[in-house]
Write an enzyme that holds these catalytic residues in place. Structure first.
Site, PDB file in Angstrom:
ATOM      1  CG  HIS A  63      -0.499   2.833 -49.059  1.00  0.00           C
ATOM      2  ND1 HIS A  63      -1.807   2.465 -49.237  1.00  0.00           N
ATOM      3  CD2 HIS A  63      -0.394   4.087 -49.562  1.00  0.00           C
ATOM      4  CE1 HIS A  63      -2.469   3.446 -49.846  1.00  0.00           C
ATOM      5  NE2 HIS A  63      -1.643   4.437 -50.038  1.00  0.00           N
TER       6      HIS A  63
HETATM    7  O1  RIB Z   1      -0.146   1.978 -53.672  1.00  0.00           O
HETATM    8  C1  RIB Z   1       0.655   2.371 -52.593  1.00  0.00           C
HETATM    9  C2  RIB Z   1       2.082   2.034 -52.844  1.00  0.00           C
HETATM   10  O2  RIB Z   1       2.551   2.743 -53.988  1.00  0.00           O
HETATM   11  C3  RIB Z   1       3.013   2.485 -51.717  1.00  0.00           C
HETATM   12  O3  RIB Z   1       4.128   1.646 -51.697  1.00  0.00           O
HETATM   13  C4  RIB Z   1       3.405   3.885 -52.106  1.00  0.00           C
HETATM   14  O4  RIB Z   1       4.690   4.262 -51.607  1.00  0.00           O
HETATM   15  C5  RIB Z   1       3.502   3.750 -53.602  1.00  0.00           C
HETATM   16  O5  RIB Z   1       4.800   3.296 -53.917  1.00  0.00           O
END
Ligand code: RIB
Ligand code: CA
Length: 341
Positions: free
Chosen positions: A262
């Site tokens: 992500h």
């Molecule tokens: O939902 C994904 C996010 O939440 C990313 O930033 C991952 O590192 C978690 O922090």
């Protein structure tokens, strides 16, 4: 040497490494256009002090030990911290281990660093948030002009279409500290601008449905190793060991062999906005829902009568991102082959 210099983009990153945060920091280290000015940390994937130690160690691994790392607020502004060791491992870096940081943390707090740097460089800095938005909300409370002082905010948070990864309809960063996200979005609302003041640049939201349109697989790690000259280097070993845990998590919880990265997509989009397509939306965050706390709500039909306060990504050029991700991680691995980490 001939060749045009790459224009550099000054960045602040707020994060909670966390495996995908770690790959995002490595991506920046492998990006010549990234001018990483400082990193701020908050509790999220793991507790804040572990997050800060991870950030320092990852930057040292990437050959960037000089980057200032500041500990921010340790938990959400209005509710207890919830962490997710099942996703990122008990120390937040999966099966990997990293040497203890050799440099001290910044003497500045995270929100205070964001405010001071934005005041020092008005209109110049892009802030990328990869964690619950606690530090940004506190920074805005300290300096209400912050939305105008920052050049741009890019945030990996929220989910507008499809399933959540925390509650059924909610994304992790938004769910850990929904009050903070709601306060940040309110601060960017055009109708909140002081009389005679133009609205601030809308924050760019890179939501879960976009970050989950790409994933890495085990073969990609081997390709990084090949590009890096064999893979027996500390960076490739870290990537392999961190992702080994993350692959097991996704197999168990998401039912596929791979991993969503992500935060790397968010930093890639901050460096190159052309990687994503966005649409202006009026967005708010549910903070009281028994089943939906942390849900990000977009008013697409103007029910609230408020103008758009965010640019929400709706798709990403995942092929270009994928190639850049592998190439830039391999660049860092190759450059750090001789290091002792
Ligand atoms: O939902 C994904 C996010 O939440 C990313 O930033 C991952 O590192 C978690 O922090
Ligand atoms: Ca994160």
């Amino acid at each position: 040497m001939s060749g045009t210099a790459v224009p550099r983009i000054p960045l602040l990153v707020d994060c909670d490494p966390g495996i995908d945060d770690a790959l995002a920091l490595l991506y920046l280290a492998g990006s010549p256009e990234a001018d990483l000015r400082a990193v701020t940390c908050t509790g999220g994937n793991v507790e804040a002090r572990q997050v800060a130690a991870n950030a320092q160690a990852i930057l040292a691994l990437a050959g960037r030990p000089e980057v200032e790392v500041a500990l921010g607020r340790e938990g959400p502004i209005a509710r207890p911290l919830v962490t997710t060791p099942e996703t990122h491992g008990p120390q937040g870096i999966g099966d990997a281990t990293l040497p203890e940081p050799r440099t001290p943390l910044s003497l500045r707090g995270g929100p205070e660093l964001i405010v001071e740097e934005a005041r020092r460089h008005p209109g110049a800095l892009t802030l990328v948030t990869l964690a619950p938005l606690t530090n940004l909300a506190v920074a805005i409370a300290l300096e209400p002009r912050l939305p105008w002082l920052l050049r741009r905010v890019v945030t990996m948070a929220g989910a507008f279409r499809g399933d959540g990864n925390t509650h059924p309809t909610t994304e992790w960063n938004a769910t850990v500290d929904p009050e903070a996200f709601a306060e940040v979005l309110a601060a960017f609302a055009p109708e909140r601008a002081p009389a005679g003041t133009p609205p601030p640049p809308r924050p760019v939201i890179v939501p879960l449905e976009v970050t989950e349109s790409h994933h890495l697989v085990a073969a990609d790690v081997e390709w990084i190793a090949t590009l890096a000259g064999g893979g027996d280097d500390p960076v490739t070993r870290f990537i392999r060991d961190a992702l080994a845990f993350y692959f097991r998590f996704h197999a168990e919880y998401d039912g596929f062999h791979g991993a969503y990265i992500h935060d790397a997509l968010a930093v890639a989009a901050a460096l190159d906005p052309g990687l994503i397509s966005t649409t202006p939306l009026t967005v708010d965050v549910e903070t009281a829902g028994r089943l939906t706390s942390g849900e990000t709500v977009a008013d697409r039909r103007g029910r609230w009568g408020r103008p758009p306060n965010a640019d929400v990504a709706v798709r990403a050029d995942t092929a270009t991102f994928h190639d850049r991700l592998l190439a830039r991680l391999a660049t860092v691995a190759r450059e750090q082959r001789g290091s002792a980490a």
